[in-house]
Design a protein around this motif. Sequence first.
Motif, PDB file in Angstrom:
ATOM      1  N   ALA A   3      44.002  28.521  17.997  1.00 59.37           N
ATOM      2  CA  ALA A   3      44.096  27.813  19.510  1.00 59.37           C
ATOM      3  C   ALA A   3      42.793  27.518  20.095  1.00 59.37           C
ATOM      4  CB  ALA A   3      44.987  28.780  20.149  1.00 59.37           C
ATOM      5  N   ASN A   4      42.986  26.653  21.172  1.00 62.13           N
ATOM      6  CA  ASN A   4      41.533  26.270  21.897  1.00 62.13           C
ATOM      7  C   ASN A   4      42.382  25.881  23.248  1.00 62.13           C
ATOM      8  OD1 ASN A   4      39.183  26.029  22.815  1.00 62.13           O
ATOM      9  ND2 ASN A   4      38.610  24.346  21.339  1.00 62.13           N
ATOM     10  N   SER A   5      41.426  25.974  24.452  1.00 60.39           N
ATOM     11  CA  SER A   5      41.749  25.541  25.485  1.00 60.39           C
ATOM     12  C   SER A   5      40.686  24.735  26.425  1.00 60.39           C
ATOM     13  CB  SER A   5      42.199  26.713  26.449  1.00 60.39           C
ATOM     14  OG  SER A   5      41.140  27.318  26.545  1.00 60.39           O
TER      15      SER A   5
ATOM     16  N   LEU B 154      47.150  27.410  48.190  1.00 61.08           N
ATOM     17  CA  LEU B 154      47.835  27.809  47.567  1.00 61.08           C
ATOM     18  C   LEU B 154      47.596  29.361  47.003  1.00 61.08           C
ATOM     19  CD1 LEU B 154      48.165  24.498  45.042  1.00 61.08           C
ATOM     20  CD2 LEU B 154      49.787  25.485  46.888  1.00 61.08           C
ATOM     21  N   PRO B 155      48.315  30.220  46.650  1.00 57.28           N
ATOM     22  CA  PRO B 155      48.253  31.603  46.306  1.00 57.28           C
ATOM     23  C   PRO B 155      47.621  31.569  44.949  1.00 57.28           C
ATOM     24  CG  PRO B 155      50.437  31.094  46.226  1.00 57.28           C
ATOM     25  CD  PRO B 155      49.951  30.028  47.084  1.00 57.28           C
ATOM     26  N   VAL B 156      48.031  30.684  44.051  1.00 54.00           N
ATOM     27  CA  VAL B 156      47.256  30.655  42.576  1.00 54.00           C
ATOM     28  C   VAL B 156      46.823  29.535  42.354  1.00 54.00           C
ATOM     29  CG1 VAL B 156      47.830  31.138  40.089  1.00 54.00           C
ATOM     30  CG2 VAL B 156      48.871  32.688  42.001  1.00 54.00           C
ATOM     31  N   LYS B 157      45.535  29.403  42.075  1.00 56.92           N
ATOM     32  CA  LYS B 157      44.961  28.016  42.046  1.00 56.92           C
ATOM     33  C   LYS B 157      44.678  27.869  40.277  1.00 56.92           C
ATOM     34  CE  LYS B 157      42.072  28.594  45.118  1.00 56.92           C
ATOM     35  NZ  LYS B 157      42.811  29.640  45.809  1.00 56.92           N
ATOM     36  N   LYS B 158      44.104  29.205  39.890  1.00 57.65           N
ATOM     37  CA  LYS B 158      43.701  29.034  38.422  1.00 57.65           C
ATOM     38  C   LYS B 158      43.837  30.394  37.830  1.00 57.65           C
ATOM     39  CE  LYS B 158      40.042  28.051  35.138  1.00 57.65           C
ATOM     40  NZ  LYS B 158      38.722  27.498  35.109  1.00 57.65           N
ATOM     41  N   ILE B 159      44.407  30.809  36.711  1.00 59.98           N
ATOM     42  CA  ILE B 159      44.579  32.017  36.029  1.00 59.98           C
ATOM     43  C   ILE B 159      43.705  32.014  34.942  1.00 59.98           C
ATOM     44  CG2 ILE B 159      46.300  33.761  34.878  1.00 59.98           C
ATOM     45  CD1 ILE B 159      48.604  32.289  36.433  1.00 59.98           C
ATOM     46  N   SER B 160      43.008  33.247  34.719  1.00 62.65           N
ATOM     47  CA  SER B 160      41.955  33.408  33.750  1.00 62.65           C
ATOM     48  C   SER B 160      42.041  34.756  32.996  1.00 62.65           C
ATOM     49  CB  SER B 160      40.625  33.072  34.335  1.00 62.65           C
ATOM     50  OG  SER B 160      40.353  33.992  35.099  1.00 62.65           O
ATOM     51  N   TYR B 161      43.035  35.623  33.284  1.00 58.48           N
ATOM     52  CA  TYR B 161      43.183  36.678  32.836  1.00 58.48           C
ATOM     53  C   TYR B 161      44.470  37.440  32.764  1.00 58.48           C
ATOM     54  CZ  TYR B 161      44.033  38.361  37.599  1.00 58.48           C
ATOM     55  OH  TYR B 161      44.384  38.807  38.705  1.00 58.48           O
TER      56      TYR B 161
ATOM     57  N   VAL C 259      42.037  33.042  23.646  1.00 56.94           N
ATOM     58  CA  VAL C 259      42.117  31.851  24.177  1.00 56.94           C
ATOM     59  C   VAL C 259      43.609  31.795  25.075  1.00 56.94           C
ATOM     60  CG1 VAL C 259      42.964  29.417  23.720  1.00 56.94           C
ATOM     61  CG2 VAL C 259      41.296  30.465  22.498  1.00 56.94           C
ATOM     62  N   PHE C 260      44.573  32.286  24.745  1.00 58.60           N
ATOM     63  CA  PHE C 260      45.874  32.519  25.633  1.00 58.60           C
ATOM     64  C   PHE C 260      45.658  33.483  26.749  1.00 58.60           C
ATOM     65  CE2 PHE C 260      47.990  31.268  21.485  1.00 58.60           C
ATOM     66  CZ  PHE C 260      48.760  30.088  22.130  1.00 58.60           C
ATOM     67  N   GLN C 261      44.737  34.480  26.537  1.00 56.86           N
ATOM     68  CA  GLN C 261      44.547  35.291  27.719  1.00 56.86           C
ATOM     69  C   GLN C 261      43.818  34.660  28.730  1.00 56.86           C
ATOM     70  OE1 GLN C 261      43.489  40.002  27.559  1.00 56.86           O
ATOM     71  NE2 GLN C 261      41.544  38.907  27.322  1.00 56.86           N
ATOM     72  N   ASN C 262      42.845  33.930  28.446  1.00 55.56           N
ATOM     73  CA  ASN C 262      42.066  33.233  29.215  1.00 55.56           C
ATOM     74  C   ASN C 262      42.508  32.282  30.155  1.00 55.56           C
ATOM     75  OD1 ASN C 262      39.769  34.620  28.477  1.00 55.56           O
ATOM     76  ND2 ASN C 262      38.885  33.146  26.978  1.00 55.56           N
ATOM     77  N   VAL C 263      43.967  31.884  29.839  1.00 56.70           N
ATOM     78  CA  VAL C 263      44.741  31.016  30.790  1.00 56.70           C
ATOM     79  C   VAL C 263      45.879  31.734  31.229  1.00 56.70           C
ATOM     80  CG1 VAL C 263      43.906  28.896  29.515  1.00 56.70           C
ATOM     81  CG2 VAL C 263      46.017  30.176  28.713  1.00 56.70           C
ATOM     82  N   GLY C 264      45.882  33.043  31.277  1.00 57.73           N
ATOM     83  CA  GLY C 264      46.808  34.050  31.836  1.00 57.73           C
ATOM     84  C   GLY C 264      48.187  33.846  31.246  1.00 57.73           C
ATOM     85  N   MET C 265      48.216  33.695  29.888  1.00 53.28           N
ATOM     86  CA  MET C 265      49.476  33.717  29.118  1.00 53.28           C
ATOM     87  C   MET C 265      49.511  34.929  27.902  1.00 53.28           C
ATOM     88  SD  MET C 265      49.721  29.639  27.964  1.00 53.28           S
ATOM     89  CE  MET C 265      51.264  29.935  27.179  1.00 53.28           C
TER      90      MET C 265
END
Length: 303
Positions: free
Chosen positions: A16-18, A85-92, A127-133
């Motif tokens: 995976a990659n993001s 906006l309360p959430v603009k980017k998720i990284s964890y 990779v998934f964790q860095n986008v909050g998944m």
Amino acid sequence: VQVVAYAILPSETVIANSADFSTEQCFSHKVSLEFSPTSAVPGEETIMQVTTQPESLCGVSAVDQSVLIKEPGKTLDADKIFQLLPVKKISYIPYDVQDDVECLHVRPRRYVMPYRHGGGTADAYTVFQNVGMKMATNMVIREPSCLKYKGREYYQGHHGYGVGLRYNSVPTIARMEVMTARGSAGAAAAPYMPSPDKSPIETVRTFFPETWIWDLVEVGESGTKDVSLTVPDTITTWETEAFCLSPQGFGLAPRKNITVFQPFFLELSLPYSIIRGEHFELKATTFNYLTSCIMVTVTPTPS
């Protein structure tokens, strides 16, 4: 925008990659505001037309541009709206929902990871964790942080795997984050020290307004509303701002300007004081900003 791409190979290895992509901040609810004519003379009638979604409620304002030059950054734009906006980017992923990882039992002459570690490439789990998944799968997506070989446990560090102790509490990184948060809370609880008082500078304006329009406009089923207005006497540029609310959401109009200018006028140069019976020279200056030359005759009236 955060985009994640992943693939499952025939060997059941997940790669995976993001990547992050910058996009234009815009609204699906389109709003526009126009003046007819776009320039006017003081006291002239003008038409303001608001175009938006049907059954919208719009807030419209027009402020003297000189005021906005003195106080920049106080206008409404798309960046300020999206910052709300309360959430603009998720990284964890929150620590309390992360899965516990058991030590991987290995045998001699067997690779531990599904692929050779190197080149700084993160595993699919990271990779998934860095986008909050958070992933739920039976595939091997996470590189093990602990190995068990011949009864001994090896933990991963910066230089590979080595003998270590099992975590009995929150990991060191999490403890550091908690301590940092507590330290920040303690700093926030410090007594407030007010800044020295500064006397505000007030500008007295007796006749010419700094704010021309500050009103709500209801738009009907047609989606267009014409409003008749009288231009103030101020010779300036008025900068407008309009936003609308409708069942389709929020919309912000591009900023528009209407210029108020007097192309021909007379200015008298009067002395600062005179006494009764005094004779003085009265100077009259004419200003012509028209596109053609004209003949001017100035005749004072008896007084």
